[in-house]
Design a protein around this motif. Structure first.
Motif, PDB file in Angstrom:
ATOM      1  N   VAL A 235       0.776  -1.147  -0.042  1.00  0.00           N
ATOM      2  CA  VAL A 235       0.134  -0.017  -0.016  1.00  0.00           C
ATOM      3  C   VAL A 235       0.854   1.395  -0.082  1.00  0.00           C
ATOM      4  O   VAL A 235       1.656   1.412   1.042  1.00  0.00           O
ATOM      5  CB  VAL A 235      -0.747  -0.185   1.236  1.00  0.00           C
ATOM      6  CG1 VAL A 235      -1.794   1.197   1.170  1.00  0.00           C
ATOM      7  CG2 VAL A 235      -1.588  -1.155   1.323  1.00  0.00           C
ATOM      8  N   ARG A 236       0.698   2.085  -1.116  1.00  0.00           N
ATOM      9  CA  ARG A 236       1.726   3.113  -1.152  1.00  0.00           C
ATOM     10  C   ARG A 236       0.747   4.502  -0.989  1.00  0.00           C
ATOM     11  O   ARG A 236       1.429   5.620  -1.654  1.00  0.00           O
ATOM     12  CB  ARG A 236       2.305   3.100  -2.742  1.00  0.00           C
ATOM     13  CG  ARG A 236       3.120   1.758  -2.786  1.00  0.00           C
ATOM     14  CD  ARG A 236       3.948   1.861  -4.007  1.00  0.00           C
ATOM     15  NE  ARG A 236       4.928   0.773  -4.071  1.00  0.00           N
ATOM     16  CZ  ARG A 236       4.666  -0.580  -4.316  1.00  0.00           C
ATOM     17  NH1 ARG A 236       3.448  -1.022  -4.583  1.00  0.00           N
ATOM     18  NH2 ARG A 236       5.639  -1.288  -4.149  1.00  0.00           N
ATOM     19  N   VAL A 237      -0.147   4.437  -0.149  1.00  0.00           N
ATOM     20  CA  VAL A 237      -0.823   5.944   0.000  1.00  0.00           C
ATOM     21  C   VAL A 237      -1.020   5.864   1.540  1.00  0.00           C
ATOM     22  O   VAL A 237      -0.984   4.851   2.418  1.00  0.00           O
ATOM     23  CB  VAL A 237      -2.399   5.663  -0.487  1.00  0.00           C
ATOM     24  CG1 VAL A 237      -2.248   5.622  -2.031  1.00  0.00           C
ATOM     25  CG2 VAL A 237      -3.274   4.756   0.184  1.00  0.00           C
ATOM     26  N   PRO A 238      -0.941   7.197   2.011  1.00  0.00           N
ATOM     27  CA  PRO A 238      -0.996   7.308   3.724  1.00  0.00           C
ATOM     28  C   PRO A 238      -1.922   6.506   4.218  1.00  0.00           C
ATOM     29  O   PRO A 238      -3.261   6.807   3.601  1.00  0.00           O
ATOM     30  CB  PRO A 238      -1.159   8.846   3.786  1.00  0.00           C
ATOM     31  CG  PRO A 238      -0.255   9.427   2.338  1.00  0.00           C
ATOM     32  CD  PRO A 238      -0.937   8.473   1.480  1.00  0.00           C
ATOM     33  N   THR A 239      -1.891   5.931   5.255  1.00  0.00           N
ATOM     34  CA  THR A 239      -3.115   4.946   5.850  1.00  0.00           C
ATOM     35  C   THR A 239      -3.033   5.254   7.338  1.00  0.00           C
ATOM     36  O   THR A 239      -2.124   4.946   7.964  1.00  0.00           O
ATOM     37  CB  THR A 239      -2.935   3.609   5.431  1.00  0.00           C
ATOM     38  OG1 THR A 239      -2.593   3.351   4.228  1.00  0.00           O
ATOM     39  CG2 THR A 239      -3.846   2.714   6.043  1.00  0.00           C
ATOM     40  N   ASN A 254      -3.589  -9.275  13.371  1.00  0.00           N
ATOM     41  CA  ASN A 254      -3.967  -8.596  11.839  1.00  0.00           C
ATOM     42  C   ASN A 254      -2.985  -7.554  11.728  1.00  0.00           C
ATOM     43  O   ASN A 254      -2.848  -6.825  10.600  1.00  0.00           O
ATOM     44  CB  ASN A 254      -5.244  -8.465  11.724  1.00  0.00           C
ATOM     45  CG  ASN A 254      -6.082  -9.582  11.030  1.00  0.00           C
ATOM     46  OD1 ASN A 254      -5.881  -9.849  10.070  1.00  0.00           O
ATOM     47  ND2 ASN A 254      -6.893 -10.223  12.119  1.00  0.00           N
ATOM     48  N   LEU A 255      -2.663  -6.922  12.778  1.00  0.00           N
ATOM     49  CA  LEU A 255      -1.687  -5.692  12.733  1.00  0.00           C
ATOM     50  C   LEU A 255      -0.358  -5.895  12.826  1.00  0.00           C
ATOM     51  O   LEU A 255       0.374  -5.167  12.515  1.00  0.00           O
ATOM     52  CB  LEU A 255      -2.185  -4.796  14.165  1.00  0.00           C
ATOM     53  CG  LEU A 255      -3.457  -4.499  14.349  1.00  0.00           C
ATOM     54  CD1 LEU A 255      -3.672  -3.502  15.559  1.00  0.00           C
ATOM     55  CD2 LEU A 255      -4.172  -3.466  13.154  1.00  0.00           C
ATOM     56  N   VAL A 256       0.015  -7.120  13.023  1.00  0.00           N
ATOM     57  CA  VAL A 256       1.341  -7.681  13.159  1.00  0.00           C
ATOM     58  C   VAL A 256       1.882  -7.753  11.503  1.00  0.00           C
ATOM     59  O   VAL A 256       1.619  -8.549  10.759  1.00  0.00           O
ATOM     60  CB  VAL A 256       1.541  -9.049  13.812  1.00  0.00           C
ATOM     61  CG1 VAL A 256       3.085  -9.480  13.807  1.00  0.00           C
ATOM     62  CG2 VAL A 256       1.263  -8.887  15.442  1.00  0.00           C
ATOM     63  N   GLY A 257       3.024  -6.737  11.387  1.00  0.00           N
ATOM     64  CA  GLY A 257       3.644  -6.779  10.030  1.00  0.00           C
ATOM     65  C   GLY A 257       3.139  -5.858   9.215  1.00  0.00           C
ATOM     66  O   GLY A 257       3.425  -5.641   7.943  1.00  0.00           O
ATOM     67  N   LEU A 258       1.901  -5.258   9.672  1.00  0.00           N
ATOM     68  CA  LEU A 258       1.333  -4.080   8.812  1.00  0.00           C
ATOM     69  C   LEU A 258       2.286  -3.302   8.232  1.00  0.00           C
ATOM     70  O   LEU A 258       2.111  -2.860   7.118  1.00  0.00           O
ATOM     71  CB  LEU A 258       0.059  -3.641   9.356  1.00  0.00           C
ATOM     72  CG  LEU A 258      -0.884  -3.067   8.599  1.00  0.00           C
ATOM     73  CD1 LEU A 258      -1.460  -3.959   7.473  1.00  0.00           C
ATOM     74  CD2 LEU A 258      -2.150  -2.342   9.500  1.00  0.00           C
ATOM     75  N   ASP A 259       3.077  -2.939   8.990  1.00  0.00           N
ATOM     76  CA  ASP A 259       4.075  -1.732   8.754  1.00  0.00           C
ATOM     77  C   ASP A 259       5.017  -2.016   7.544  1.00  0.00           C
ATOM     78  O   ASP A 259       5.524  -1.097   6.982  1.00  0.00           O
ATOM     79  CB  ASP A 259       4.779  -1.293   9.997  1.00  0.00           C
ATOM     80  CG  ASP A 259       5.645  -2.517  10.502  1.00  0.00           C
ATOM     81  OD1 ASP A 259       5.197  -3.413  10.413  1.00  0.00           O
ATOM     82  OD2 ASP A 259       6.538  -1.909  11.572  1.00  0.00           O
ATOM     83  N   ALA A 260       5.283  -3.356   7.474  1.00  0.00           N
ATOM     84  CA  ALA A 260       5.995  -3.658   6.408  1.00  0.00           C
ATOM     85  C   ALA A 260       5.270  -3.774   4.944  1.00  0.00           C
ATOM     86  O   ALA A 260       5.946  -3.785   3.976  1.00  0.00           O
ATOM     87  CB  ALA A 260       6.666  -5.203   6.659  1.00  0.00           C
ATOM     88  N   LEU A 261       4.061  -3.789   4.984  1.00  0.00           N
ATOM     89  CA  LEU A 261       3.333  -3.645   3.728  1.00  0.00           C
ATOM     90  C   LEU A 261       2.881  -2.383   3.359  1.00  0.00           C
ATOM     91  O   LEU A 261       2.320  -2.027   2.231  1.00  0.00           O
ATOM     92  CB  LEU A 261       2.173  -4.695   3.738  1.00  0.00           C
ATOM     93  CG  LEU A 261       2.469  -6.210   3.940  1.00  0.00           C
ATOM     94  CD1 LEU A 261       1.252  -6.923   4.269  1.00  0.00           C
ATOM     95  CD2 LEU A 261       3.034  -6.590   2.578  1.00  0.00           C
ATOM     96  N   VAL A 262       2.463  -1.343   4.464  1.00  0.00           N
ATOM     97  CA  VAL A 262       2.008  -0.090   4.318  1.00  0.00           C
ATOM     98  C   VAL A 262       3.255   0.992   4.493  1.00  0.00           C
ATOM     99  O   VAL A 262       3.778   1.077   5.411  1.00  0.00           O
ATOM    100  CB  VAL A 262       0.781  -0.004   5.147  1.00  0.00           C
ATOM    101  CG1 VAL A 262       0.398   1.429   4.843  1.00  0.00           C
ATOM    102  CG2 VAL A 262      -0.086  -0.780   5.120  1.00  0.00           C
ATOM    103  N   GLU A 263       3.665   1.735   3.487  1.00  0.00           N
ATOM    104  CA  GLU A 263       4.693   2.617   3.545  1.00  0.00           C
ATOM    105  C   GLU A 263       4.602   3.843   4.558  1.00  0.00           C
ATOM    106  O   GLU A 263       5.402   4.037   5.038  1.00  0.00           O
ATOM    107  CB  GLU A 263       5.058   3.202   2.135  1.00  0.00           C
ATOM    108  CG  GLU A 263       5.488   2.065   1.284  1.00  0.00           C
ATOM    109  CD  GLU A 263       5.682   2.744  -0.332  1.00  0.00           C
ATOM    110  OE1 GLU A 263       5.412   3.904  -0.638  1.00  0.00           O
ATOM    111  OE2 GLU A 263       6.043   2.038  -1.266  1.00  0.00           O
ATOM    112  N   LEU A 265       2.256   4.454   7.595  1.00  0.00           N
ATOM    113  CA  LEU A 265       1.057   3.777   8.718  1.00  0.00           C
ATOM    114  C   LEU A 265       0.996   4.615   9.651  1.00  0.00           C
ATOM    115  O   LEU A 265       2.063   4.679  10.579  1.00  0.00           O
ATOM    116  CB  LEU A 265       1.283   2.411   8.551  1.00  0.00           C
ATOM    117  CG  LEU A 265       0.252   1.662   9.457  1.00  0.00           C
ATOM    118  CD1 LEU A 265      -1.084   1.657   9.043  1.00  0.00           C
ATOM    119  CD2 LEU A 265       1.084   0.394   9.934  1.00  0.00           C
ATOM    120  N   THR A 266      -0.135   4.820  10.268  1.00  0.00           N
ATOM    121  CA  THR A 266      -0.421   5.140  11.648  1.00  0.00           C
ATOM    122  C   THR A 266      -1.376   4.128  12.182  1.00  0.00           C
ATOM    123  O   THR A 266      -2.434   4.045  11.496  1.00  0.00           O
ATOM    124  CB  THR A 266      -1.037   6.707  11.644  1.00  0.00           C
ATOM    125  OG1 THR A 266      -0.003   7.535  11.093  1.00  0.00           O
ATOM    126  CG2 THR A 266      -1.260   7.112  13.171  1.00  0.00           C
TER     127      THR A 266
END
Length: 305
Positions: A235-239, A254-263, A265-266
């Motif tokens: 995901v390359r949009v602010p999220t 479901n939140l674990v590793g999300l930062d690796a897929l979303v550039e 992320l908050t």
């Protein structure tokens, strides 16, 4: 507070009903509900967001007052993505913000992944990223156990059981607890039961699950996975992700590793709030969504010299 107005849009072959606020405002915010809700999921957020933005909450295809095309193939993810892009086109907006919950979030993730040039920012409320969720459905015992309803919803004819006695099963499974706690009103209950009992609505709503390749692993398939490539789900949009930590359907992993897929992320965690964030924490949801959109607007605004 801005008034909620109702209208319809022709999107491809479908007519979609939507609720909107702030139609005179320039920037479009599309707000996508999940199962088994409808535009009403956003009734507390629409007046707040509509003060600064053009906030539009559609009944997704098959739901409530929107058209209900027949057949499972009418609810594949490609068609659901097309509805969102088509709705933005209807309003003449090349770029827009997406705010979404549950199934709406599944669609919003897909739109952001497939059309990053069109999505200015993404807000997700208790909706799992598709790659992470697919891994958990295949390999995590707890998520598999908590997702057995997905397999049940894919059974043909289950809607008859769910609709008996004015949709008593569906009401008890979803919002009965919130009605007892006072977080939902008698009017809310009446609105949901009416939406669910519209002819063809529940079959269409369940077809989202029936058309999806994602389902909890069985004893035979456990650990096999779905063969998805995480690189295709970046995901390359602010999220912004707002997550009720007491969600009984979606585990915190479901939140674990999300930062690796979303550039960009908050994550905001809401202790004690379940899956139904907009009902249990309506003011918090409105505030956090608005603050995030405002911050992105300031970031994107050209600097004056």
């Amino acid at each position: 507070m801005t008034e909620i107005v109702h209208n319809t849009a022709k999107v491809g072959d479908l007519t979609l009903h939507y609720a909107e606020t702030g139609a005179k405002n320039e920037t479009l915010v599309l707000m996508l509900h999940g199962f088994p809700e409808f535009w009403y999921c956003w009734k507390d957020q629409l007046p707040v967001i509509g003060e600064s933005y053009h906030a539009v909450a559609p009944d997704m295809r098959g739901y409530n007052l929107s058209d209900k095309p027949e057949g499972v193939k009418a609810y594949t993810i490609g068609k659901l993505i097309g509805d969102v892009i088509g709705l933005a086109d209807h309003f003449g907006q090349e770029q827009f913000y997406l705010v979404a919950h549950d199934w709406g979030a599944a669609i919003a993730w897909a739109v952001a992944i497939g059309y990053p040039d069109r999505v200015k920012g993404l807000v997700i409320l208790n909706g799992p990223h598709p790659y992470i969720f697919s891994e958990l459905l295949a390999k995590n015992e707890t998520q598999i156990a908590h997702s057995q309803y997905i397999a049940k919803f894919q059974e043909i004819g289950v809607e008859e059981e769910m609709l008996k006695n004015d949709a008593a099963w569906l009401w008890n499974w979803t919002f009965r607890r919130l009605r007892k706690s006072g977080q939902m009103s008698m009017a809310d209950e009446a609105a949901y039961r009416e939406a669910w009992c519209r002819p063809g609505a529940l079959t269409a709503m369940l077809n989202y699950y029936r058309a999806s390749p994602l389902q909890p692993a069985t004893e035979e398939t456990k650990g096999q996975g779905f063969g998805l490539d995480p690189e295709k789900f970046r995901v390359r949009v602010p999220t912004l992700v707002i997550w009720g930590e007491a969600d009984h359907a979606l585990i915190a992993e479901n939140l674990v590793g999300l930062d690796a897929l979303v550039e960009d992320l908050t994550i905001i965690r809401l202790p004690g709030v379940s899956h139904w964030v907009t009902h249990e924490a309506p003011e918090t949801a409105s505030t956090e969504i608005t603050l995030f959109l405002n911050a992105l607007d300031r970031r994107n605004r050209p600097e004056k010299h």
